[in-house]
Scaffold this motif. Structure first.
Motif, PDB file in Angstrom:
ATOM      1  N   LEU A 493       0.733  -1.245  -0.087  1.00  0.00           N
ATOM      2  CA  LEU A 493      -0.122   0.121  -0.085  1.00  0.00           C
ATOM      3  C   LEU A 493       0.925   1.263   0.011  1.00  0.00           C
ATOM      4  N   GLU A 494       1.815   1.115   0.831  1.00  0.00           N
ATOM      5  CA  GLU A 494       2.951   2.445   1.086  1.00  0.00           C
ATOM      6  C   GLU A 494       3.469   2.473  -0.335  1.00  0.00           C
ATOM      7  N   ALA A 495       3.773   1.338  -1.037  1.00  0.00           N
ATOM      8  CA  ALA A 495       4.470   1.333  -2.119  1.00  0.00           C
ATOM      9  C   ALA A 495       3.812   2.047  -3.522  1.00  0.00           C
ATOM     10  N   VAL A 496       2.308   1.908  -3.440  1.00  0.00           N
ATOM     11  CA  VAL A 496       1.604   2.347  -4.278  1.00  0.00           C
ATOM     12  C   VAL A 496       1.480   4.067  -4.271  1.00  0.00           C
ATOM     13  N   GLU A 497       1.248   4.389  -2.872  1.00  0.00           N
ATOM     14  CA  GLU A 497       1.143   5.710  -2.546  1.00  0.00           C
ATOM     15  C   GLU A 497       2.615   6.606  -3.009  1.00  0.00           C
ATOM     16  N   PHE A 499       4.760   5.588  -5.319  1.00  0.00           N
ATOM     17  CA  PHE A 499       4.908   5.530  -6.531  1.00  0.00           C
ATOM     18  C   PHE A 499       4.144   6.754  -7.191  1.00  0.00           C
ATOM     19  N   GLN A 500       2.887   6.866  -6.770  1.00  0.00           N
ATOM     20  CA  GLN A 500       2.139   8.143  -7.264  1.00  0.00           C
ATOM     21  C   GLN A 500       2.687   9.446  -7.123  1.00  0.00           C
ATOM     22  N   GLN A 501       3.377   9.578  -5.847  1.00  0.00           N
ATOM     23  CA  GLN A 501       3.849  10.824  -5.709  1.00  0.00           C
ATOM     24  C   GLN A 501       5.190  11.071  -6.135  1.00  0.00           C
ATOM     25  N   TRP A 502       6.064   9.991  -6.408  1.00  0.00           N
ATOM     26  CA  TRP A 502       7.447  10.087  -6.558  1.00  0.00           C
ATOM     27  C   TRP A 502       7.869   9.530  -7.914  1.00  0.00           C
ATOM     28  N   GLN A 503       7.196   8.692  -8.545  1.00  0.00           N
ATOM     29  CA  GLN A 503       7.288   7.982  -9.872  1.00  0.00           C
ATOM     30  C   GLN A 503       9.000   7.464 -10.086  1.00  0.00           C
ATOM     31  N   PRO A 504       9.073   6.304  -9.201  1.00  0.00           N
ATOM     32  CA  PRO A 504      10.324   5.753  -9.468  1.00  0.00           C
ATOM     33  C   PRO A 504      10.844   5.230 -10.665  1.00  0.00           C
ATOM     34  N   HIS A 505      12.161   4.915 -10.979  1.00  0.00           N
ATOM     35  CA  HIS A 505      12.347   4.419 -12.310  1.00  0.00           C
ATOM     36  C   HIS A 505      12.257   3.008 -12.131  1.00  0.00           C
ATOM     37  N   LEU A 506      12.546   2.545 -10.821  1.00  0.00           N
ATOM     38  CA  LEU A 506      12.575   0.839 -10.553  1.00  0.00           C
ATOM     39  C   LEU A 506      12.279   0.680  -9.311  1.00  0.00           C
ATOM     40  N   ILE A 507      11.450  -0.293  -9.166  1.00  0.00           N
ATOM     41  CA  ILE A 507      10.879  -0.877  -7.897  1.00  0.00           C
ATOM     42  C   ILE A 507      11.471  -2.104  -7.390  1.00  0.00           C
ATOM     43  N   TRP A 508      12.261  -2.255  -5.999  1.00  0.00           N
ATOM     44  CA  TRP A 508      12.449  -3.570  -5.880  1.00  0.00           C
ATOM     45  C   TRP A 508      11.334  -4.141  -4.847  1.00  0.00           C
ATOM     46  N   MET A 509      10.508  -5.208  -5.337  1.00  0.00           N
ATOM     47  CA  MET A 509       9.428  -5.279  -4.778  1.00  0.00           C
ATOM     48  C   MET A 509       9.558  -6.699  -4.103  1.00  0.00           C
ATOM     49  N   ASP A 510       9.386  -6.701  -2.699  1.00  0.00           N
ATOM     50  CA  ASP A 510       9.410  -8.015  -1.948  1.00  0.00           C
ATOM     51  C   ASP A 510       7.884  -8.428  -2.354  1.00  0.00           C
ATOM     52  N   ILE A 511       7.749  -9.818  -2.345  1.00  0.00           N
ATOM     53  CA  ILE A 511       6.137 -10.548  -2.620  1.00  0.00           C
ATOM     54  C   ILE A 511       5.529 -10.491  -1.310  1.00  0.00           C
ATOM     55  N   ARG A 512       5.856 -11.394  -0.309  1.00  0.00           N
ATOM     56  CA  ARG A 512       5.195 -11.520   0.731  1.00  0.00           C
ATOM     57  C   ARG A 512       5.342 -10.405   1.842  1.00  0.00           C
ATOM     58  N   MET A 513       4.242  -9.676   1.951  1.00  0.00           N
ATOM     59  CA  MET A 513       4.267  -8.503   2.854  1.00  0.00           C
ATOM     60  C   MET A 513       2.582  -8.508   3.698  1.00  0.00           C
ATOM     61  N   GLN A 523       0.316  -5.143  -9.446  1.00  0.00           N
ATOM     62  CA  GLN A 523      -0.867  -5.218 -10.484  1.00  0.00           C
ATOM     63  C   GLN A 523      -1.475  -3.595 -10.262  1.00  0.00           C
ATOM     64  N   LYS A 524      -1.384  -2.890  -9.169  1.00  0.00           N
ATOM     65  CA  LYS A 524      -1.866  -1.679  -8.937  1.00  0.00           C
ATOM     66  C   LYS A 524      -1.130  -0.706  -9.704  1.00  0.00           C
ATOM     67  N   ILE A 525       0.288  -0.780  -9.302  1.00  0.00           N
ATOM     68  CA  ILE A 525       1.185   0.311  -9.988  1.00  0.00           C
ATOM     69  C   ILE A 525       1.138   0.257 -11.500  1.00  0.00           C
ATOM     70  N   LYS A 526       1.147  -1.067 -12.138  1.00  0.00           N
ATOM     71  CA  LYS A 526       1.108  -1.363 -13.543  1.00  0.00           C
ATOM     72  C   LYS A 526      -0.222  -0.674 -14.353  1.00  0.00           C
ATOM     73  N   ALA A 527      -1.304  -0.682 -13.326  1.00  0.00           N
ATOM     74  CA  ALA A 527      -2.434  -0.154 -13.958  1.00  0.00           C
ATOM     75  C   ALA A 527      -2.378   1.342 -14.061  1.00  0.00           C
ATOM     76  N   LEU A 528      -1.592   1.910 -13.088  1.00  0.00           N
ATOM     77  CA  LEU A 528      -1.474   3.342 -13.018  1.00  0.00           C
ATOM     78  C   LEU A 528      -0.976   4.060 -14.290  1.00  0.00           C
ATOM     79  N   PRO A 529      -1.181   5.395 -14.584  1.00  0.00           N
ATOM     80  CA  PRO A 529      -0.423   6.070 -15.490  1.00  0.00           C
ATOM     81  C   PRO A 529       1.091   6.129 -15.262  1.00  0.00           C
ATOM     82  N   ASN A 530       1.889   5.707 -16.215  1.00  0.00           N
ATOM     83  CA  ASN A 530       3.290   5.629 -16.108  1.00  0.00           C
ATOM     84  C   ASN A 530       3.722   4.260 -15.415  1.00  0.00           C
ATOM     85  N   GLY A 531       2.648   3.529 -14.859  1.00  0.00           N
ATOM     86  CA  GLY A 531       3.300   2.389 -14.348  1.00  0.00           C
ATOM     87  C   GLY A 531       3.934   1.237 -15.108  1.00  0.00           C
ATOM     88  N   LYS A 532       3.409   1.338 -16.548  1.00  0.00           N
ATOM     89  CA  LYS A 532       3.689   0.479 -17.281  1.00  0.00           C
ATOM     90  C   LYS A 532       5.365   0.605 -17.668  1.00  0.00           C
TER      91      LYS A 532
END
Ligand code: ADP
Length: 661
Positions: A493-497, A499-513, A523-532
């Motif tokens: 959830l924090e990651a999505v928030e 992402f929206q403010q800061w638009q990082p180039h790359l995200i190191w994403m842990d899976i189990r959280m 899924q949420k980030i990829k669906a956002l503008p620029n997420g792709k």
């Protein structure tokens, strides 16, 4: 006449009444001496009961135990006699017949006539003809004389009870004596044993010190033998048969060196020279190293070696890394050694410790090998014990004893479960200390190939998403010194928030959280503008291929399995963001990647390896790159190196790698 008869009847009635009361007295006496047990208590009771009922000046009991004569009187005087000094008593002892002595006190002015006579009665206490003791009643009142007739019943009864108590007493004495002797004997044995133990320990320590010194002395020339035979093997001028001989020297030498090393370790343990040296270290890297190192051995036997890690398994801890390394190498090594088909699994998890700053590490090594008989499962932890068929050809019998000693020294435990022909699970539980953020930052990282970023590159924003602080810290440690802009999130959830403010180039994403996992966040980030356009690299400890597939379908760009090697992070950044690094050799990445990690290449599916080999044989750039694209999903490092080979048209390098493995 009638009067006479009446008188005589009265007399008889009076006599009967007297007798009845005497009998009652006797019964009362018998009752009183039956209430207690134990020789001394019985005698005291007897004397007091008789004096209470019969009166008299004194009451003495003589009795014998194993020919020794004892004296006890009613005033509490007790003694052992050399001989019976009272001649009347001696006489009764001799004859077994009672004596009465009459005393006349008629000169005494103070007494009335009926009080001037008294008796001393001396009675033998008999059971059949056996005299158990003699009782002497001094100065009894004359009025008690009629009681005489009834006393034998009482004294016979007393004799029986006394005999019984004397018997009990002698038996008890005997048992006590035996016990005392036994205690003395035991104490002597204990003393002898202690002495023998001290002598044996001293001898054992001397032996261990000797062995430790000897093994050390042996190791030095052994290293020279091995080193020089290796150099000779590389000499292009030697013949095939010479090479074969060198191979034998090398193999035998390595075996001997292993043996010496094991003996050295064991001797050091026995001599008490091994101490635990805890330090903060990167546990993830240690595990990764071991798995990489052992994979080659496993694959030589066509076994699958994989490792499974719970998400709580810590990346950094404080423990003795060298001992832990040795423990895991021994267990995984054995699992591979004693398995002919199937798999070997290193399973890692944790369990809460009662002390808050500690954790129990649980490491299980499971194989599908020969298994160990139940009766042998305890023996294998003893030095030089080898069980099962052919095991002596495979080792020294010292691996497990050393492992067990290390585990115990570290405060942990080791156990085994095994079934013949099904396999074994060796499990260790080790207490380790959790370490603080500052301690993690202070751990010296392994020699890093990258020392900085090449000039004129944009300032990249990288987001680190992990619920475990140490997971975030590791990436920070690697990336911060290079000047990247970093931000952290503790869940999806924090990651999505962010992402929206800061638009990082790359995200190191842990899976189990918790709250929101990495899959949903991706899924949420990829669906956002620029997420792709944002690169998402999944970091997970899961080994399952189908999960990887799932990650790619939801839009994850790359996958790095935990614990990762640091160079995998750089390779990933170079590949996806085109970042150029300055390497220690100051050469660009394409040259740095000249040397392919053979074991990683061997881990690729056989089909891909062969396809690539065939494409390289035909010098087919397009086909090679197409295959390398598929390899990227499995091992980005290997893929990047292979890509370099193809780009430089160095197909020979690909053929060599394929043939070497
Ligand atoms: P070695 O050098 O012989 O392997 P170890 O002390 O490591 O000595 O092991 C002792 C014995 O325990 C081995 O000889 C083997 O018989 C048995 N053993 C150990 N690990 C395994 C295993 N994973 N599967 C079956 N047997 C094993």
């Amino acid at each position: 006449m009638v009067n006479d008869e009446l008188e005589s009847l009265k007399q008889r009635a009076k006599k009967l009444a007297m007798e009845k009361s005497y009998l009652q007295l006797i019964i009362q006496l018998m009752g009183r001496i039956s209430t207690v047990s134990g020789l001394e208590n019985t005698i005291d009771n007897l004397l007091h009961a008789v004096i209470d009922v019969l009166g008299g000046a004194n009451l003495i009991l003589y009795y014998k135990i194993d020919e020794a004569i004892f004296y006890t009187d009613v005033y509490g005087k007790k003694q052992k006699l050399e001989y019976i000094d009272d001649q009347h008593v001696a006489q009764v002892y001799q004859s077994g017949i009672h004596i009465e002595c009459e005393h006349d006190f008629k000169d005494t002015q103070l007494l009335s006539v009926e009080f001037t006579k008294a008796y001393t009665w001396i009675y033998p206490l008999k059971v059949g003809n056996e005299i158990i003791g003699v009782i002497k009643m001094e100065s009894l009142h004359i009025g008690m004389r009629d009681l005489y007739a009834h006393l034998p019943i009482f004294f016979n009864y007393t004799a029986l009870i006394l005999k019984n108590e004397i018997l009990g007493y002698t038996r008890l004495q005997q048992i006590n004596q035996q016990l005392q002797q036994e205690i003395i004997h035991r104490k002597q044995i204990e003393k002898d044993l202690r002495q023998a133990k001290t002598v044996a320990e001293a001898a054992n320590q001397a032996k261990s010190i000797f062995l430790a010194n000897m093994s050390h002395e042996l190791r030095t020339p052994m290293n020279a033998v091995l080193g020089f035979s290796k150099i000779m093997q590389n000499d292009p001028d030697i013949s095939a048969s010479q090479r074969q001989n060198l191979d034998i020297i090398n193999r035998s030498g390595s075996h001997l060196l292993n043996l010496i090393n094991d003996i050295l370790d064991m001797a050091k343990i026995e001599a008490g020279r091994i101490v635990i040296e805890p330090e903060p270290f990167d546990l993830g890297e240690l595990i990764r190293d071991i798995v990489d190192m052992m994979r080659e051995r496993a694959e030589n036997k066509h076994l699958h070696l994989f490792h499974e890690e719970s998400s709580e398994f810590p990346r950094f801890i404080e423990a003795d890394p060298y001992k832990l390394r040795q423990i895991l190498i021994n267990l995984v090594g054995n699992a591979i050694k004693y398995t002919e088909n199937g798999r070997v699994k290193l399973r890692l998890s944790t369990k809460a410790h009662s002390e808050t700053d500690k954790t129990w590490l649980i490491c299980e090594v499971e194989d599908s090998g020969t298994g160990i008989e139940l009766a042998d499962q305890n023996k294998i932890f003893e030095p030089f014990i080898q069980v099962g068929k052919n095991s002596s050809q495979k080792g020294t019998g010292l691996g497990l004893p050393i492992t067990k000693q290390y585990v115990h020294l570290m405060g942990g435990s080791i156990s085994v479960r095994s079934e013949i022909n099904k396999g074994s699970i060796f499990r260790i539980e080790l207490p380790v200390r959790n370490i603080s953020e500052t301690e993690i930052m202070a751990i010296t990282p392994p020699q890093q190939p990258v020392i900085g970023l090449a000039a004129n590159q944009i300032l990249y924003r990288l987001l680190i998403v992990d619920d475990h602080i140490e997971g975030r810290l590791l990436l920070k440690k690697i990336l911060q010194p290079l000047g990247f802009q970093l931000r952290e999130a503790c869940n999806g959830l924090e990651a999505v928030e962010i992402f929206q403010q800061w638009q990082p180039h790359l995200i190191w994403m842990d899976i189990r959280m918790p709250i929101m996992d990495g899959i949903e966040a991706t899924q949420k980030i990829k669906a956002l503008p620029n997420g792709k356009n944002t690169i998402i690299v999944a970091l997970t400890a899961s080994v399952f291929l189908d999960q990887r597939e799932e990650l790619f379908t939801i839009g994850v760009n790359a996958f790095i399995s935990k614990p990762y090697r640091i160079d995998e992070i750089f390779t990933c950044l170079h590949h996806y963001l085109n970042i150029e690094f300055i390497y220690q050799s100051t050469e660009p990445v394409s040259n740095y990647a000249k040397c392919i990690p053979l074991d990683c290449f061997k881990r690729l599916p056989m089909e891909l390896q062969t396809q690539l080999y065939n494409a390289a044989l035909e010098l087919d750039i397009e086909q090679s790159l197409h295959i390398i694209d598929q390899i990227k999903k499995l091992d980005i490092t290997v893929a990047m190196i292979l890509q370099c080979y193809v780009e430089q048209m160095d197909f020979q390098a690909i053929l060599d790698v394929y043939q070497q493995k």
